[in-house]
Design an enzyme around this catalytic site. Structure first.
Site, PDB file in Angstrom:
ATOM      1  CD  GLU A  18      66.698  23.886   3.596  1.00 47.86           C
ATOM      2  OE1 GLU A  18      67.891  23.848   3.382  1.00 47.86           O
ATOM      3  OE2 GLU A  18      66.119  23.434   4.478  1.00 47.86           O
ATOM      4  CD  GLU A  77      68.805  21.268   8.457  1.00 45.30           C
ATOM      5  OE1 GLU A  77      70.057  21.075   8.601  1.00 45.30           O
ATOM      6  OE2 GLU A  77      68.828  21.468   7.133  1.00 45.30           O
ATOM      7  CG  MET A 102      71.515  25.387   0.181  1.00 46.91           C
ATOM      8  SD  MET A 102      70.293  24.787   1.583  1.00 46.91           S
ATOM      9  CE  MET A 102      69.642  23.455   0.582  1.00 46.91           C
ATOM     10  CG  HIS A 150      75.355  20.554   8.850  1.00 46.53           C
ATOM     11  ND1 HIS A 150      74.663  20.035  10.156  1.00 46.53           N
ATOM     12  CD2 HIS A 150      74.502  21.018   8.066  1.00 46.53           C
ATOM     13  CE1 HIS A 150      73.593  20.332  10.000  1.00 46.53           C
ATOM     14  NE2 HIS A 150      73.149  21.028   8.743  1.00 46.53           N
ATOM     15  CD  GLU A 151      75.396  22.875   4.994  1.00 46.50           C
ATOM     16  OE1 GLU A 151      74.380  22.193   4.574  1.00 46.50           O
ATOM     17  OE2 GLU A 151      75.239  23.435   6.202  1.00 46.50           O
TER      18      GLU A 151
END
Ligand code: BES
Ligand code: ZN
Length: 888
Positions: free
Chosen positions: A148, A347, A290, A324-325
């Protein structure tokens, strides 16, 4: 082993080696990509087979793409495959080598005749020479990928855009001794050994995904393994892979992962969808982590934690980033983005999800305060400067520059407002509909808003302006009382931002309460929505003028302009039942005083009166047994200098710093006894990971900060004692931070001890660098210059670069030194770092870009520094875009 000593790393002042990947990108004319130009892809790639022959300085890749004409596309026969710093070694179509391909810029262009073909391309890369850390690169003897946003094209030629979804089969082979562990997305379907010392593995990911979610890791790794049973009964194997020796510091990450999986089932109804979930920690990494499908790759700093090496803040960061990931598996992977303008779709939403998760795992109030502080310090300045953009940008030159606090944190606030207006249950209906409707698709922000509208039953027509307009709305409040009626008049202005001179009024949901001064209570909170330029709201039943509590819980990401009496702020700081509002009142009290001081509006009497009010409020907070210590610690933190600067159109950083330090010193003296008592009490609390003990550690350091400001000798003695007695990194780092601000002999002793103790731990050495670079020490610029020459410093490790220079760039004492040496230091850094790691270099530009908001003498020096950078030939697209926008 520290990466600085690894011979395979490119030299710092890189006599630019000619290998692919280590050269500065050639100068390109600025190309602007526009959202309105979106076209669906002409060709789709339903299946990809990748074959990697792995080596640290030479890896060979064969990519087999099944391509089909997109019925929704333009119908053109040209297949365009993006590439970046790679060359095709061979191109085959339907099994036959072809020669009529061409390179257009760095893209590979092949003419196709039919509607479906097999296209095969061979490439080779040098991972060890890849200092940009995008694509396939080497880190500490292992190989890993970062794709990304546009890194896949540095590995092979491909339609490298998020709306091309493919199922991937990956085969890799390499030296078994060098790469005992071979990982990719999905499940391992086969593996074996050859008799030449190599082995191989084949991985298959059944879920179609865009190329930016591809990942591969090969190296000598050990796992902490566990199992998780999903709500549907799926048994998932969990592994956290780290360098041998680090496995003892992975349990917190594992617990956080399991908590995330459970929480997403309970809160959003989202279940994991593979039998395997791998996390790998790497020490050279541009970002935090990521979300590659089934194979998350993490910066070591967001995986490794134990009490001796990680602070309580580090523990929270690990939990938040792991969450989060993991949450991206639905918000990002199962439903991905149509194009990079939609970045906030994944996001912003995922940041909101990780914020809600962390709030549920710990203290909701404290988490909210922390998140608002991050927004104010990191996003508000962005929104009021030359790089301001809407959460869904309209154009970009380099997409890496748009992973911003606006897209992430303001993006999260925008979705949070929808949740506030809908209520938690109806919001959940909206997200359920979104996931249902768009599963397996590449969606847009518009799709998200429509799903929330339909699912939650909201009208968001005007609300969509939050996606298209940049700038932080300013809301001016006036309260009038007559008879038993209160009239609240609200006026909004959305400031002009680059390319957006005129703005429309936006819907601003505000939670408000009106307090009775006599009882200290209110009769219920109301949610009002300001959706016009100016509007009045009427409240009845008030015999006396009430105290207004507005934007409670920070229900909207706006700045409130409300001229308040000090007494009202002291009242709210003591009585508001919304903990955020209580914090806000305390901040407001301090802010009002400091802004007045900086603007030269404080005579001796007014200064004394302001100090007394703040001292009274802070004294009450220190003494209040009803406040828990984690919250108390938050309430003791004074507004950041950058947030103070944000209150003024143009300001003098030297004055801001002096005013804030003067207030700290006054408070330290005025409250010396209660602060010392607080410090003593906190020091007596034994170690545990529970909230009470964490709170004690937090106030311990906050008390120390003020004690040291009031009485440096007392502060040094206490800090040194705290350092020596420390049984956690929280206490040790807190004490060392206070010592670093002082010119005391204890500073040297503690710093030497710290280095000695942790010389082999890269993450802790990062702290050693950033504590010194971030210190409010008169000699800080000298210290930074010496640290840049330290044998442990390296330009090739982003964590180390950030530890030294990000700390310096946000340290007003260093960055805004009146000599201009701080600006020169950051300018020099950008110039030296750009050829090595353009993405990281570009992240330092915005600090210089704020020159218009700084007093003229410094502003001229900041601007000159930007001009010096702009004049350099061969700048990366990343740095060039940020510099030219900052000057423009
Ligand atoms: N998708 C990003 C990682 C990323 C960002 C990769 C930009 C390449 C370019 C990931 O989900 C992310 O947002 N990570 C954050 C941490 C997160 C907790 C906000 C990061 O890396 O800082
Ligand atoms: Zn993310």
């Amino acid at each position: 082993m520290d990466i600085a000593s690894r011979p395979s790393e490119p030299a710092e002042n890189a006599q630019l080696a000619p290998e692919l990947g280590n050269t500065a990108p050639p100068p390109v004319a600025a190309t602007v990509i526009r959202r309105e130009d979106y076209q669906p892809p002409a060709w789709l790639v339903p299946e990809v087979a990748l074959d990697f022959r792995l080596g640290l300085d030479a890896s060979h890749i064969v990519a087999r793409l099944s391509v089909v004409r997109n019925p929704a596309g333009s119908g053109e026969s040209t297949l365009r495959l993006n590439g970046d710093q790679i060359a095709p070694l061979a191109v085959r179509v339907d099994g036959r080598e072809v020669n009529d391909w061409r390179l257009d810029g760095s893209d590979l262009v092949v003419e196709l005749t039919g509607d479906a073909h097999a296209v095969e391309v061979e490439t080779a890369v040098n991972p060890a020479a890849n200092s940009q850390l995008m694509g396939l690169y080497a880190s500490g003897g292992m190989l890993c990928t970062q794709c990304e946003a546009e890194g896949f094209r540095r590995i092979t030629f491909f339609p490298d855009r998020p709306d091309v979804l493919s199922t991937y089969t990956v085969r890799m082979s390499g030296e078994k001794a060098q790469f005992p562990i071979l990982l990719a997305n999905g499940n391992c379907t086969a593996s074996g050994e050859a008799d030449d010392g190599t082995h191989w593995a084949e991985w298959h990911d059944p879920w179609p995904k865009p190329s930016y979610l591809f990942a591969l890791v090969a190296g000598n790794l050990t796992a902490n393994s566990a199992r998780f049973e999903t709500m549907g009964g799926r048994q998932v194997a969990l592994n956290i892979w780290v360098r041998p020796g680090d496995e003892d510091r992975t349990q917190h990450a594992m617990n956080s992962l399991i908590n995330s999986m459970k929480w997403d089932e309970e809160t959003f109804g989202r279940e994991y969808d593979l039998d395997l979930f791998n996390i790998v920690a790497v020490s050279d990494y541009n970002m935090g982590a990521m979300e590659n499908k089934g194979l998350n790759i993490f910066n070591t700093r967001y995986v490794l934690a134990d009490p001796d090496t990680a602070t309580d803040g580090d523990y929270d960061a690990v939990e938040g980033v792991i969450g989060h990931e993991y949450f991206h598996n639905w918000s990002g992977n199962r439903v991905t983005c149509r194009d990079w303008f939609q970045l906030s779709l994944k996001e912003g939403f995922t940041v909101l999800r990780d914020q809600l998760f962390s709030a549920d795992m710990g203290s909701e109030a404290v988490k909210r305060i922390e998140d608002v502080r991050i927004l104010r310090v990191g996003q508000f300045p962005e929104d009021s400067g030359p790089l301001a953009h809407p959460i869904r940008p309209d154009s970009y030159e380099e997409i890496s520059n748009f992973y911003t606090a606006t897209v992430y944190n303001k993006g999260a606030e925008v979705i949070r407002m929808m949740r506030t207006m809908a209520g938690v249950e109806r919001f959940r209906k909206g997200t359920d509909l979104y996931f249902d409707r768009h599963d397996g698709e590449a969606a847009t922000c518009e799709d998200f808003v429509r799903a929330i509208e339909d699912g939650a039953g909201l009208d968001l027509a005007q609300f969509r302006l939050w996606y298209s307009q940049a700038g932080t709305p300013q809301v001016c409040a006036e309260v009038a009382h007559s008879g038993t009626q209160v009239v609240l008049k609200l006026t909004q202005t959305v400031p002009a931002t680059p390319g957006q001179p005129d703005k429309q009024a936006m819907p601003i949901p505000l939670r408000v309460a009106l307090f009775d001064r006599a009882t200290g209570t209110h009769s219920g909170e109301r949610l009002i929505v300001l959706d016009q330029d100016s509007q009045t709201f009427t409240f009845d039943g008030f015999a006396a003028p009430p105290v207004l509590s507005i934007n409670r819980g920070f229900s909207a990401p706006v700045a409130i302009d409300f001229a308040r009496e000090k007494a009202d702020l002291v009242f709210l700081a003591a009585h508001d039942d919304d903990p955020f509002a209580r914090y806000e009142a305390m901040q407001g009290l301090v802010l009002q005083h400091l802004v007045a001081g900086v603007s030269g509006r404080l005579d001796d009497a007014a200064r004394a009166e302001g100090q007394a009010a703040i001292g009274e409020a802070l004294g009450a907070i220190i003494a209040d047994p009803a406040i828990d210590d984690l919250m108390r610690g938050e309430l003791m933190i004074l507004p950041a200098e950058s947030y103070i600067a944000e209150q003024l159109p143009v300001s003098d950083p030297g004055l801001i710093h002096a005013e804030r330090e003067a207030l700290k010193a006054w408070l330290g003296r005025a409250l010396a006894e209660p602060l010392k008592a607080l410090h003593d009490r906190a020091c007596a609390v034994p170690y545990s990971r529970e909230a009470a003990a964490r709170g004690a550690r937090k106030i311990k350091t906050q008390a120390l900060v003020l004690i040291a400001a009031g009485d440096p000798a007392e502060g040094a003695a206490r800090a040194f004692a705290q350092y020596r007695a420390a049984d956690t990194m929280t206490d040790r780092q807190g004490a060392l931070m206070v010592l670093c601000n002082l010119d005391a002999p204890e500073r040297e002793t503690a710093l030497a001890d710290f280095h000695d103790r942790y010389r082999d731990n890269a993450l802790v050495l990062d702290k050693w660098f950033s504590l010194q670079a971030g210190a409010l020490n008169p000699k800080v610029l000298e210290h930074i210059a010496a640290l840049a020459q330290h044998p442990d410093f390296t330009m090739t490790n982003p964590n180390r670069v950030r530890a030294l220079y990000m700390a310096a760039a946000v340290n007003p004492r260093a960055f805004h030194d009146e000599s201009g040496a701080g600006y020169r230091m950051i300018g020099d850094l950008i110039r030296r770092l750009d050829p090595i790691n353009a993405q990281t270099a570009a992240r330092f530009v915005p600090s210089l870009g704020r020159w218009r908001r700084v007093e003229p003498v410094r502003a001229a020096m900041m601007r000159a520094e930007l001009e010096r950078i702009a004049a350099l030939p061969g700048l990366s697209r990343d740095v060039r875009e940020q510099v030219s926008k900052s000057l423009g």
